[in-house]
Motif scaffolding. Structure first.
Motif, PDB file in Angstrom:
ATOM      1  N   GLY A   1       9.192   0.628  -9.410  1.00 47.02           N
ATOM      2  CA  GLY A   1       9.358   2.009  -9.835  1.00 47.02           C
ATOM      3  C   GLY A   1       8.610   3.028  -9.002  1.00 47.02           C
ATOM      4  O   GLY A   1       8.726   4.236  -9.236  1.00 47.02           O
ATOM      5  N   PHE A   2       7.858   2.584  -8.009  1.00 50.77           N
ATOM      6  CA  PHE A   2       7.141   3.493  -7.108  1.00 50.77           C
ATOM      7  C   PHE A   2       7.912   3.596  -5.793  1.00 50.77           C
ATOM      8  O   PHE A   2       8.397   2.600  -5.257  1.00 50.77           O
ATOM      9  CB  PHE A   2       5.734   2.963  -6.815  1.00 50.77           C
ATOM     10  CG  PHE A   2       4.827   2.908  -7.999  1.00 50.77           C
ATOM     11  CD1 PHE A   2       4.068   4.007  -8.370  1.00 50.77           C
ATOM     12  CD2 PHE A   2       4.717   1.737  -8.750  1.00 50.77           C
ATOM     13  CE1 PHE A   2       3.203   3.949  -9.459  1.00 50.77           C
ATOM     14  CE2 PHE A   2       3.866   1.669  -9.848  1.00 50.77           C
ATOM     15  CZ  PHE A   2       3.111   2.777 -10.203  1.00 50.77           C
ATOM     16  N   ASP A   3       7.993   4.801  -5.258  1.00 48.09           N
ATOM     17  CA  ASP A   3       8.577   5.017  -3.929  1.00 48.09           C
ATOM     18  C   ASP A   3       7.442   5.230  -2.942  1.00 48.09           C
ATOM     19  O   ASP A   3       6.573   6.087  -3.151  1.00 48.09           O
ATOM     20  CB  ASP A   3       9.499   6.236  -3.939  1.00 48.09           C
ATOM     21  CG  ASP A   3      10.745   6.005  -4.783  1.00 48.09           C
ATOM     22  OD1 ASP A   3      11.343   4.919  -4.670  1.00 48.09           O
ATOM     23  OD2 ASP A   3      11.111   6.902  -5.559  1.00 48.09           O
ATOM     24  N   VAL A   4       7.451   4.462  -1.866  1.00 45.91           N
ATOM     25  CA  VAL A   4       6.323   4.470  -0.933  1.00 45.91           C
ATOM     26  C   VAL A   4       6.813   4.733   0.490  1.00 45.91           C
ATOM     27  O   VAL A   4       7.794   4.144   0.940  1.00 45.91           O
ATOM     28  CB  VAL A   4       5.558   3.127  -0.969  1.00 45.91           C
ATOM     29  CG1 VAL A   4       4.337   3.181  -0.060  1.00 45.91           C
ATOM     30  CG2 VAL A   4       5.150   2.780  -2.406  1.00 45.91           C
ATOM     31  N   GLN A   5       6.104   5.624   1.170  1.00 44.72           N
ATOM     32  CA  GLN A   5       6.340   5.886   2.590  1.00 44.72           C
ATOM     33  C   GLN A   5       5.098   5.461   3.368  1.00 44.72           C
ATOM     34  O   GLN A   5       3.973   5.638   2.896  1.00 44.72           O
ATOM     35  CB  GLN A   5       6.605   7.365   2.833  1.00 44.72           C
ATOM     36  CG  GLN A   5       7.831   7.910   2.129  1.00 44.72           C
ATOM     37  CD  GLN A   5       7.985   9.408   2.358  1.00 44.72           C
ATOM     38  OE1 GLN A   5       7.313   9.977   3.222  1.00 44.72           O
ATOM     39  NE2 GLN A   5       8.841  10.033   1.591  1.00 44.72           N
ATOM     40  N   VAL A   6       5.312   4.930   4.565  1.00 44.50           N
ATOM     41  CA  VAL A   6       4.214   4.444   5.396  1.00 44.50           C
ATOM     42  C   VAL A   6       3.997   5.416   6.561  1.00 44.50           C
ATOM     43  O   VAL A   6       4.943   5.774   7.275  1.00 44.50           O
ATOM     44  CB  VAL A   6       4.513   3.030   5.941  1.00 44.50           C
ATOM     45  CG1 VAL A   6       3.332   2.503   6.740  1.00 44.50           C
ATOM     46  CG2 VAL A   6       4.859   2.087   4.790  1.00 44.50           C
ATOM     47  N   HIS A   7       2.742   5.823   6.746  1.00 47.39           N
ATOM     48  CA  HIS A   7       2.398   6.769   7.802  1.00 47.39           C
ATOM     49  C   HIS A   7       1.181   6.269   8.576  1.00 47.39           C
ATOM     50  O   HIS A   7       0.210   5.799   7.984  1.00 47.39           O
ATOM     51  CB  HIS A   7       2.065   8.145   7.219  1.00 47.39           C
ATOM     52  CG  HIS A   7       3.207   8.806   6.520  1.00 47.39           C
ATOM     53  ND1 HIS A   7       4.065   9.682   7.150  1.00 47.39           N
ATOM     54  CD2 HIS A   7       3.633   8.720   5.230  1.00 47.39           C
ATOM     55  CE1 HIS A   7       4.971  10.109   6.288  1.00 47.39           C
ATOM     56  NE2 HIS A   7       4.731   9.539   5.113  1.00 47.39           N
TER      57      HIS A   7
END
Length: 210
Positions: free
Chosen positions: A97-103
């Motif tokens: 349920g979490f949306d994650v972006q990698v930076h």
């Protein structure tokens, strides 16, 4: 979403009955990863990555999975096949349920004679950004910045400039296990006065609603 500060660089995010934990390292509580559905690790240094703590979290919840960079994934993937995922800069994924972006790609410079290792930051639900050990500026607005305030690789002027560059609505201290109680008021006043945003800190175990 509820954010709970754990010791040093570890934070816990909860929403809709699911839990995400970032960087349950050696300086964090022994059970920091227990109860997590999603585990994120920014890099391999022991204060962010503790294999025993991660194993405890994975064993406590057979459905829990880890997203991290290659140097950490290689240490765990054989023991937990299919549950350890390697990610890097520019990747996005959804988990529990979490949306994650990698930076980000590299750890901050500690000293020119020390080779730089890889480091990634995680932007969760487009709201909370944890940079790990780097001053990475995401390519989109950040509401809540988890701010590394005290490390062998930074100084307070860099921390203040980082807050100014990211321009979050608020910044909350992490990476603070090395910061003594005597020094905290100095950091609080200078970052608060010069950072240009709402700045605060939580005692390990304390929470705030995002």
């Amino acid at each position: 979403m509820k954010l709970t500060k754990k010791s040093h660089a570890c934070v816990r995010l909860e929403k809709d009955g699911r839990t995400l934990v970032i960087d349950p390292g050696t300086f964090s509580e022994e059970d920091a990863a227990v109860g997590a559905d999603v585990l994120l690790v920014t890099h391999e240094h022991a204060d962010h990555f503790n294999e025993d703590r991660l194993r405890a979290g994975l064993e406590a919840n057979p459905a829990a999975e880890i997203w991290t960079l290659r140097s950490v994934a290689e240490k765990l993937s054989a023991a937990f096949p299919g549950r350890v995922h390697t990610v890097g800069h520019g990747d996005t994924f959804a988990a529990a349920g979490f949306d994650v972006q990698v930076h980000g790609e590299l750890h901050a410079v500690i000293h020119p004679d020390i080779p730089r290792i890889t480091n990634i930051g995680f932007l969760v639900d487009g709201t909370v950004f944890h940079p790990g050990d780097a001053l990475t500026v995401p390519e989109q607005p950040v509401d809540t910045l988890m701010l590394p305030v005290m490390a062998p690789w930074n100084k307070i002027s860099e921390v203040i400039e980082y807050v100014r560059e990211v321009k979050p609505r608020r910044a909350i201290d992490i990476h603070d296990a090395l910061l003594t109680d005597l020094a905290r008021p100095i950091y609080d006043s200078q970052i608060g006065a010069l950072g240009g945003t709402d700045h605060g800190r939580l005692t390990p175990g304390d929470s705030t609603e995002l």
